[in-house]
Design an enzyme around this catalytic site. Structure first.
Site, short mmCIF file in Angstrom:
data_model
loop_
_atom_site.label_atom_id
_atom_site.label_comp_id
_atom_site.label_asym_id
_atom_site.label_seq_id
_atom_site.Cartn_x
_atom_site.Cartn_y
_atom_site.Cartn_z
N GLY A 171 -102.11 34.70 -44.08
CA GLY A 171 -100.70 35.03 -43.91
C GLY A 171 -99.84 33.78 -44.02
O GLY A 171 -98.89 33.73 -44.78
N THR B 247 -107.82 31.79 -38.27
CA THR B 247 -107.81 30.56 -37.49
C THR B 247 -109.01 30.46 -36.58
O THR B 247 -109.36 29.38 -36.13
CB THR B 247 -106.53 30.52 -36.64
OG1 THR B 247 -106.41 31.80 -36.00
CG2 THR B 247 -105.33 30.31 -37.52
N ALA C 122 -103.19 30.81 -29.50
CA ALA C 122 -104.38 30.33 -28.79
C ALA C 122 -104.02 29.93 -27.36
O ALA C 122 -104.73 30.29 -26.40
CB ALA C 122 -105.00 29.16 -29.53
N ASN D 221 -112.69 24.91 -30.30
CA ASN D 221 -113.89 24.95 -31.15
C ASN D 221 -113.73 23.87 -32.20
O ASN D 221 -112.86 23.95 -33.07
CB ASN D 221 -114.04 26.33 -31.81
CG ASN D 221 -115.27 26.43 -32.69
OD1 ASN D 221 -115.60 25.51 -33.45
ND2 ASN D 221 -115.98 27.54 -32.60
N THR E 42 -113.95 25.25 -36.04
CA THR E 42 -112.81 25.99 -36.60
C THR E 42 -111.53 25.16 -36.53
O THR E 42 -110.65 25.31 -37.38
CB THR E 42 -112.62 27.33 -35.86
OG1 THR E 42 -112.44 27.09 -34.47
CG2 THR E 42 -113.81 28.25 -36.07
N GLN F 72 -108.94 24.29 -39.56
CA GLN F 72 -107.47 24.42 -39.51
C GLN F 72 -106.79 23.17 -40.06
O GLN F 72 -105.83 23.24 -40.81
CB GLN F 72 -107.03 24.62 -38.06
CG GLN F 72 -107.22 26.00 -37.55
CD GLN F 72 -106.35 26.95 -38.30
OE1 GLN F 72 -105.13 26.93 -38.16
NE2 GLN F 72 -106.94 27.75 -39.15
N LYS G 235 -102.84 22.98 -27.22
CA LYS G 235 -101.46 22.89 -27.71
C LYS G 235 -101.26 23.62 -29.04
O LYS G 235 -100.17 23.59 -29.59
CB LYS G 235 -101.04 21.42 -27.86
CG LYS G 235 -100.99 20.69 -26.52
CD LYS G 235 -100.17 19.43 -26.54
CE LYS G 235 -100.92 18.27 -27.17
NZ LYS G 235 -100.20 16.98 -26.98
N GLY H 10 -102.54 25.53 -35.52
CA GLY H 10 -102.39 26.21 -36.80
C GLY H 10 -101.47 25.50 -37.77
O GLY H 10 -101.60 25.64 -38.99
N GLU H 11 -100.52 24.74 -37.27
CA GLU H 11 -99.50 24.18 -38.15
C GLU H 11 -99.49 22.66 -38.22
O GLU H 11 -99.11 22.08 -39.23
CB GLU H 11 -98.12 24.69 -37.71
CG GLU H 11 -98.00 26.19 -37.87
CD GLU H 11 -96.80 26.76 -37.13
OE1 GLU H 11 -95.87 27.19 -37.80
OE2 GLU H 11 -96.82 26.76 -35.89
#
Lengths: 327, 709, 162
Positions: free
Chosen positions: B236, B465, B507, B603, B606, B610, B672, B675-676
Site C-alpha cells: 500500500g 511490515t 506497531a 523483530n 522484519t 522495512q 517508535k 515503516g517510514e
C-alpha cells in the site's frame, strides 16, 4: 470481449492462407507485443489470431559467414547460440539488455523486428489524436509528455520510437529479412524494411498483408572486428533505451578500416548511421573522429522539448561506444 | 507458560515471519483472490477529460452488450450519503455525485456483467459527451485556487527576517519534487456482498476500521452491519489509507443488484485511482554563523491537491522539530488542480521537507566548510525545540556517528569532483532525519485457553511490515508462551477497532494495547489465585474455565498531551556513495549506509526488511519516479509499469542497515515505528552525493539522466 | 487445423497441463494463461500485477522456462507443461527456494513473491547465479515494491550454493 478468433496453424501453408483470406487476421508468434496491443491496450483490432508458434521456424544455422535465424527463435535462444556469442557479440549484448528473461523466453526474433512503438499516446485508445492508429487524427505526443520518443525520422505527424535493442546491431550488420507469402519468397535488407512515418505513420514497414517473416540473415563480424552495444537508461535494468548504439569496427594501425553503426532510442525505425560510418572509415581511431562521426549521425534531428536532450546524449553514446570498441 | 507471565527475549528476535510460508506457497489470500458464490464482475467508466461537465450519457449500447447486468452513472444511480471525515482528516468527494469532471480518469460510471471480460468490453461502450474546460494542472498556473495554511501548520518562533538579515552565512534554495505513485504490486480490489442488511467487503485497505465507518455512513447501515476483511494486502505504502471511489461504486453495484460484485483495478487505472504523492515546491532559507550554527530557518512549501479535495498532509510540520534554532518560520499552501486525488505516500510531508532541509544543510556545509556530519551535530536538538521538553528517546547522534564510521566518512575530501573511478565521478553525501511521533487509539482482544494457547484479535492489518509476526512475538513474550502458541487474527473489522497501518503508528499502538491486555490478564490470573509457575491450563482447569478473555486498549496520543517528555518518533541518518557517468548522465548508487533509531525493535529481521524497503523506495524517488501529466488533457502519460519506473533488483546497491538507540521511554513497549523512517533521508543523501561527485546541485527530483547533461 | 472453411468461433477448447494434471477447459479464445489459471483452475497463487508483462508477478514455467502468463493465451499453451507456485512443493515439502525465501525474509507484502520464487527457480536452471550482480540482473524482470531485493538475492545465493 474482444471477439477475436484463435486458430492454431498446422503448417506454413495454412498459416499463410488463414491470414491472407481475412484482411484483419494477424499472425501470432510470441504474443508479447500483439496480445498487449489487442487485448490489454485494445488499440489494434484483429479479427483472428493465427498462431504460428508451433511451426518449424525455429533455430539458428550457419551458412558460411552468415547466420540464418528462423523467425520463431526466441530472444533467449538466439542469445545462447554459440556463433552469436563468438561472432556477433553485440547482438548477444543487445538481446540480453532487452526486456526481461521471461519476455525473452516468449518473444521471437521475427516479432522483435515487428514490435510496435511504446508511445503511450499510441497505446491508449482514449487518446484521440494518433496518426499511427488513426491516420489524419494528429499527434498528441508532440505537445505531450515525450521522452521515450524519436528524434530521427520523426516529423510533425509522428515521433513514435522503434524501441528494439536487437534491431540496432542487426541494422548495423546489414541483416536481411526473408519474407514469404503465397506468391513466394523475397529478401529485403533490414535497412530497407522499415519506413519513416512521413505522412503515413500507420505504415511502418514494407510487409504486405499475409506476408510472413520466416528468417533473418545476419552477416558475421569479419575477422579482427570488435563490436559493442551500449544502452543508456535511468533504470539499471528492464527499461527501454533512452539512447543506445551498437558499433562494430576493424582498426588497423590506428586507422579504422571497417565500421558499422546502428542507433537505438532515437529513431522512428532502427537507425543505421551511414553518414557516421563514412566519417569513420579511413580515419584515425581518435576522439576527434568519434565526435565527427557522432555529429554526422545526428544531423537534422526533429525534437520536441521532452526529447531535445537526446541530441547531445545520442552523440555522447556514439562517442562512448566507439571509444570502447576501438580501445 | 506461567501465570506470572513474561518470557524474555522473544521480542526483538529475528524470527521468520509467521505468515511467510503461506505467502511463498501462494496460499495467502489477497482481495483479488476472493470469489464469492453468485459473484458478478464490474468495470469502471473513467472520464477522458480533466475538467468540465458531462453533457450526455448514453448507456444503451453498453446495456445491450452480452452479459451486462447494470450500468450506473450519476444520472441513474441511487444517491449516497456523503462520507465522514476519517481519522486522518481526509474526506472524499462522493462518486457519481453530479455531472462535474474534476480530473482525468475520474470514475463516472460502473458496468456490471457476468464476466470480467464482458464488463470491461461494455465499459468502453458507454457513450459520454462533455463540455470541456481547460484544466488547471500546474501549481504555478495563475488560475489555480491556492489555499493558504490549509492545515494550520504555519508557525513562527523568534524573528526569522531579522535573524536572516543578521546571519553571517545564508542559503536560499528552491526544491521541487515530482509527483510519485505509490504503486503497490497488488491491484486494488473490492469484492462487495450484501447479505440481507449486512455488508461484507474484501477491500484493499490499510485502514479497515475507517473504511467500515465510511461505508456504514454512506450506505446508512449500522457500523456493526459492515464487515471489512483484509488479511493480506499486496502493499500500500499509503495508497490504502483513503476511501476511494472504486470501493464505494462496487459496494453500490452490489447493493443495487443484490449480488456479490468484484472489481479489480487495472494497472493503468491504479495510476488515476488510488492517490499519489503530490508534486511540491519548497523554498528553504537558512541563516547561520560562520561555524555553521543555525540562526534562522524559513521554510515555505506549496504542493498540489485535487480540486474539491482535502487531504491533510503537511510538509512543514516536522521542520520546527528538526534542529536547535531560535528563529524558525514555516509557511504552507496547497494549489487545487485538475489532477487525480493525491494521497499519502510513505513518510508523506516529512520526506519532502527533509529533501529540502537536508539539501540546504549540505549547501550550508559547503559554504561554511563545516563537515556535513559535524554541522548536524552542532545544531543537534538536545531537547524538543518546540516544547522544550526532553525527548522520550533520541539517538540521532548515534545514527550520525555510527553511520559515519560504518560508511568510512571521516577523511572524505569535501571538494566536489575530487574522486574518479574510470568513467565515473564518485561522490559521497549524507542526510539525517527526524520523524514525528504519531499514534491513534487501538483495541485488542486477547483470549487464552486451557491448552495455553493465545489468540489476539484486532481489526488492523499487515501490509507486509510484519504485523502478524510482531503481534505474536509481543504476545508470546508477555504471556510467557511460545510464538507458535499465538494465533493472530487481524484484518477483520468484526474484531476490535485498530488504527490504520500507516504513519508508522500501528506497531506502537498495537503493542501498547497488547501490553494492556496482558496486564489485565495478569490481574485476572491473580484474582484466580494462580500459583507461581502454574500453567494457564492448570489454572483454567482448576476453575472449570475453558478460556479467559480480556481487552486491551491504548491511546498514546491522548497520553502524549500531558506527558512530561516530548514523545519522539524515529530518527535516522543515511550515507550514500554514488558514481556519476557525467558524459551519459548516468547515476548509480554504489553503496548506502542507513542507521535508524526506531526505539525498541520487535523483530530484527522484519525491521531490517522495512529499512531496506524504505532505502530502495528512496532510490526510486531520488532517481527514477515521476508521474507525468499530459499538459493538455491531464491524463497520466506514463501510467504503466513499463513507463513509470520503480527500482528493480539491479538498482539496489550494497546496503548496510543498522539499528541504534534504546527502548523509547514514552511508549510502554519502547517502540517508535519503522515503516517510514527508512526512506526519509535517502533522497537528500543521494542528491548531496551527486553534488559532491559533480559539483552540480540538483534541487529537482527525480535526478534523471537528462538533468545531468 | 484448417483454413477458410473453419466456422468462426471465439471460443476454444484447451487442454491445460498444469503441475502434472490435465485440465480440459472451454474458454474465450482471448483468455490469457494467467486468467485461465486464476479464474478457471482457481490456482490463485499466480498473481496479476500489471497484466502487461512489465512486472513479473505472474511468472510461471512453460516447458521448464519462465514466462509471464499475462502475455500468453491459454490456447497457445495447449499441450505445454505449465508449472505454477502450487506445483513447486514435492511430497508436501516446500521447494528449497520457498524455504530460503522465508528464512531470508525475501518478501514483505508477499504479492510479488510467488512470481519471484518461480523466476528464482528458473534462474537456477539457467545457471545465472554466478555472482550477486548476475542474480540481480536476471531477477530484474520481477518488480517488488516492498523491495525485498537484497534478501531475494541472499535466498537465491544460499540455494545456489547448497
Amino acid at each position: 470481449m474482444t471477439d477475436i478468433e484463435y486458430v492454431r496453424a498446422a503448417d506454413q501453408g495454412s498459416a499463410l492462407a488463414l491470414v491472407a483470406e481475412d484482411p484483419d487476421a494477424v499472425f501470432l508468434a510470441g504474443g508479447t507485443t500483439e496480445l498487449d496491443l489487442a487485448l490489454k491496450d485494445q488499440v489494434v483490432h484483429p479479427s483472428r489470431f493465427v498462431d504460428i508458434g508451433r511451426l518449424p521456424l525455429r533455430g539458428v544455422t550457419r551458412d558460411g559467414d552468415r547466420l540464418r535465424v528462423a523467425a520463431l527463435t526466441t530472444m533467449e535462444e538466439l542469445a545462447a547460440d554459440p556463433t552469436v556469442r563468438e561472432r556477433l557479440p553485440f547482438v548477444r549484448e543487445a538481446l540480453l539488455l532487452g526486456a526481461s528473461t521471461q519476455l525473452r523466453n516468449m518473444a521471437t526474433i521475427g516479432g522483435n523486428l515487428l514490435q510496435r512503438t511504446r508511445c503511450r499516446y499510441f497505446r491508449d485508445p482514449d487518446v484521440g489524436a494518433c496518426n499511427k492508429r488513426d491516420p489524419g487524427s494528429g499527434c498528441a505526443a508532440i505537445e505531450g509528455v515525450a521522452r521515450m520518443h524519436a528524434i530521427l525520422g520523426a516529423g510533425p505527424s509522428c515521433i513514435a520510437l522503434h524501441a528494439s535493442d536487437l534491431c540496432v546491431p542487426l541494422v548495423a550488420m546489414d541483416a536481411e529479412v526473408e519474407l514469404l507469402d503465397a506468391d513466394g519468397t523475397r529478401t529485403v535488407p533490414l535497412t530497407e524494411f522499415y519506413r519513416t512515418p512521413g505522412d503515413r505513420p500507420d505504415v511502418e514497414n514494407v510487409l504486405r498483408h499475409g506476408e510472413l517473416v520466416t528468417h533473418v540473415q545476419v552477416p558475421l563480424l569479419p575477422d579482427g572486428a570488435r563490436s559493442g552495444y551500449l544502452k543508456v537508461r535511468d533504470r539499471t535494468s528492464y527499461e527501454f533505451a533512452t539512447t543506445s548504439a551498437g558499433a562494430a569496427v576493424t582498426v588497423e594501425d590506428g586507422t579504422i578500416t571497417w565500421a558499422k553503426l546502428g542507433l537505438g532510442g532515437v529513431g522512428t525505425m532502427p537507425w543505421r548511421a551511414w553518414e557516421a560510418e563514412s566519417v569513420l572509415v579511413g580515419a584515425p581511431a581518435s576522439e576527434r573522429t568519434f565526435r565527427a562521426a557522432a555529429e554526422a549521425a545526428i544531423r537534422d534531428p526533429f525534437t520536441v522539448p521532452g526529447t531535445a536532450f537526446k541530441v547531445e546524449l545520442a552523440k555522447r553514446t556514439i562517442v562512448r561506444i566507439l571509444r570502447t570498441v576501438t580501445s | 507458560m506461567t501465570a506470572t507471565l513474561a518470557k524474555e527475549n522473544v521480542i526483538g528476535r529475528p524470527i521468520d515471519r509467521i505468515d511467510g510460508r503461506r505467502k511463498v506457497a501462494g496460499a495467502a489470500p489477497y482481495p483479488s483472490d476472493f470469489d464469492l458464490p453468485g459473484q458478478v464482475h464490474a468495470a469502471l467508466v473513467s472520464s477522458t477529460i480533466a475538467a468540465g461537465r458531462i453533457t450526455r450519457i448514453d448507456r444503451s449500447k453498453a446495456e445491450a452488450a452480452p452479459g451486462v447486468l447494470r450500468v450506473l452513472t450519476y444520472d441513474n444511480a441511487p444517491t449516497l450519503t456523503d462520507p465522514p471525515q476519517n481519522a486522518l482528516g481526509s474526506t472524499m468527494r462522493r462518486p457519481l455525485r453530479d455531472d462535474r469532471i474534476l480530473h482525468y480518469g475520474q470514475h463516472i460510471g460502473i458496468v456490471v456483467a457476468n464476466t470480467r471480460a464482458q464488463a470491461v468490453a461494455a465499459a468502453r461502450l458507454v457513450e459520454i459527451e462533455y463540455a470541456e474546460e481547460e484544466p488547471v494542472l500546474d501549481i504555478d498556473d495563475p488560475r489555480a485556487a491556492v489555499e493558504d495554511n490549509p492545515f494550520g501548520m504555519a508557525s513562527s518562533r523568534g524573528d526569522v527576517p531579522a535573524a536572516l538579515a543578521a546571519a553571517d552565512v545564508t542559503v536560499d534554495g528552491t526544491y521541487t519534487i515530482g509527483a510519485e505513485a505509490n504503486s503497490p504490486m497488488g491491484l486494488f480490489t473490492t469484492v462487495a456482498s450484501w447479505q440481507g442488511g449486512r455488508l461484507v467487503v474484501h477491500d484493499t485497505t490499510q485502514a479497515p476500521s475507517f473504511l467500515r465507518v465510511a461505508l456504514a455512513v454512506m450506505f446508512e447501515v449500522p457500523e456493526e452491519n459492515v464487515r471489512v476483511l483484509i488479511p493480506f494486502l499486496g502493499g500500500g505504502f499509503g495508497a490504502g489509507l483513503r476511501l476511494w471511489s472504486h470501493t464505494v461504486l462496487t459496494t453500490l453495484a452490489a447493493r443495487v443488484l443484490d449480488r456479490p460484485v468484484k472489481l479489480v483495478l487495472s494497472r493503468p487505472q491504479m495510476f488515476h485511482s488510488v492517490g499519489h504523492r503530490a508534486a511540491s515546491r519548497q523554498r528553504v532559507q537558512l541563516g547561520a554563523d560562520r561555524d555553521g550554527r543555525l540562526t534562522a530557518i524559513d521554510h515555505d512549501a506549496i504542493a498540489a491537491n485535487g480540486l474539491g479535495d482535502h487531504l491533510p498532509s503537511p510538509i512543514v510540520a516536522v521542520t520546527p522539530s528538526t534542529y536547535a534554532c531560535d528563529n524558525v518560520a514555516t509557511h504552507e499552501r496547497r494549489a487545487h488542480l485538475n489532477i487525480p486525488f493525491t494521497g499519502f505516500m510513505r513518510a508523506p510531508g516529512a520526506i519532502e521537507a527533509h529533501f529540502a532541509l537536508e539539501s540546504a544543510l549540505d549547501e550550508l556545509a559547503d559554504q561554511t566548510g563545516v563537515d556535513p556530519v559535524e554541522l548536524r551535530l552542532r545544531n543537534y536538538a538536545e531537547v524538543h525545540p518546540v516544547s522544550g521538553k526532553p525527548w522520550s528517546s533520541k539517538a540521532l547522534r548515534d545514527c550520525l556517528e555510527v553511520g559515519s564510521e560504518r560508511f568510512g566518512w571521516p577523511g572524505r575530501d569535501p571538494a566536489p569532483r575530487s574522486t574518479h573511478d574510470g568513467d565515473q565521478l564518485v561522490g559521497q553525501g549524507m542526510a539525517s532525519a527526524t520523524f514525528e511521533f504519531y499514534a491513534l487509539p487501538c483495541t485488542v482482544r486477547l483470549v487464552v485457553d486451557r491448552r495455553g494457547n493465545a489468540t489476539v484479535r484486532t481489526a488492523g492489518t499487515d501490509i507486509g511490515t510484519g504485523t502478524y509476526t510482531i503481534t505474536a512475538q509481543l504476545t508470546a513474550e508477555l504471556l510467557g508462551i511460545d510464538v507458535d502458541q499465538v494465533r493472530v487474527v487481524i484484518g477483520d473489522t468484526d474484531q476490535p477497532p485498530a488504527p490504520q497501518s500507516g504513519g508508522s503508528g500501528l506497531a506502537g499502538a498495537l503493542g501498547a494495547a497488547i501490553q494492556d491486555a496482558a496486564s489485565e490478564l495478569a490481574d485476572q490470573l491473580a484474582r484466580l489465585d494462580g500459583h507461581p509457575g502454574e500453567s494457564f491450563a492448570s489454572l483454567l482447569d482448576r476453575h472449570g474455565l475453558d478460556e479467559l478473555e480480556v481487552t486491551g486498549y491504548s491511546d498514546l496520543a491522548g497520553a502524549a498531551t500531558h506527558a512530561d517528555v516530548a514523545p519522539a518518533g524515529a530518527f535516522a541518518a543515511a550515507f550514500a556513495e554514488v558514481g556519476v557517468d557525467e558524459d551519459l548522465g548516468l547515476i548509480r548508487v554504489r553503496r548506502l549506509v542507513s542507521v535508524i533509531d526506531g526505539g525498541r525493535v520487535f523483530n530484527a529481521k522484519t525491521a531490517r526488511s522495512q529499512a531496506i524497503g524504505g532505502a530502495v523506495m528512496g532510490i526510486g524517488m531520488a532517481m527514477l519516479e515521476e508521474l507525468a501529466y499530459d499538459p493538455n488533457t491531464g491524463r497520466v502519460a506514463n501510467g504503466t509499469f513499463g513507463d513509470y519506473l520503480v527500482p528493480v533488483n539491479r538498482d539496489v546497491p550494497d546496503l548496510d542497515i543498522t539499528f541504534v538507540g534504546e527502548p523509547d521511554t514514552f511508549n510502554p513497549t519502547g517502540s517508535k515505528g519503522l515503516g517510514e523512517i527508512g526512506i526519509v533521508s535517502i533522497a537528500p543523501a543521494i542528491a548531496n552525493a551527486v553534488y559532491h561527485a559533480t559539483g552540480r546541485r540538483i534541487r529537482d527530483l527525480p535526478i534523471t539522466l537528462d538533468k545531468m547533461l | 487445423m484448417s483454413s477458410a472453411t473453419t466456422a468462426r468461433s471465439t471460443q476454444v477448447t484447451v487442454e491445460l497441463r498444469v503441475n502434472g494434471r490435465t485440465y480440459p477447459v472451454r474458454l474465450d479464445s482471448t483468455t490469457t494463461l494467467l486468467d485461465a489459471l486464476r479464474d478457471e483452475l482457481h490456482l490463485t497463487g499466480t498473481k496479476k500485477g500489471c497484466d502487461q508483462g512489465a512486472c513479473g508477478a505472474c511468472t510461471v514455467l512453460r516447458d521448464g522456462k519462465r514466462i509471464v502468463s499475462c502475455l500468453a493465451l491459454a490456447a497457445q499453451c495447449d499441450g505445454s507443461e505449465i508449472t505454477t507456485i502450487e506445483g513447486l512443493a514435492e511430497d508436501g515439502h516446500p521447494h528449497p527456494m520457498q524455504e530460503a525465501f522465508v528464512r531470508h525474509d525475501a518478501l514483505q507484502c508477499g504479492y510479488c513473491t510467488t512470481g519471484q520464487v518461480m523466476s528464482a527457480v528458473a534462474l537456477l536452471r539457467e545457471g545465472r547465479t554466478g555472482s550477486d550482480d548476475e542474480i540481480r540482473e536476471f531477477m530484474s524482470g520481477n518488480l517488488c515494491r516492498c523491495a525485498a531485493y537484497p534478501n531475494i538475492v541472499a535466498a537465491i545465493r544460499e540455494v545456489a550454493d547448497s
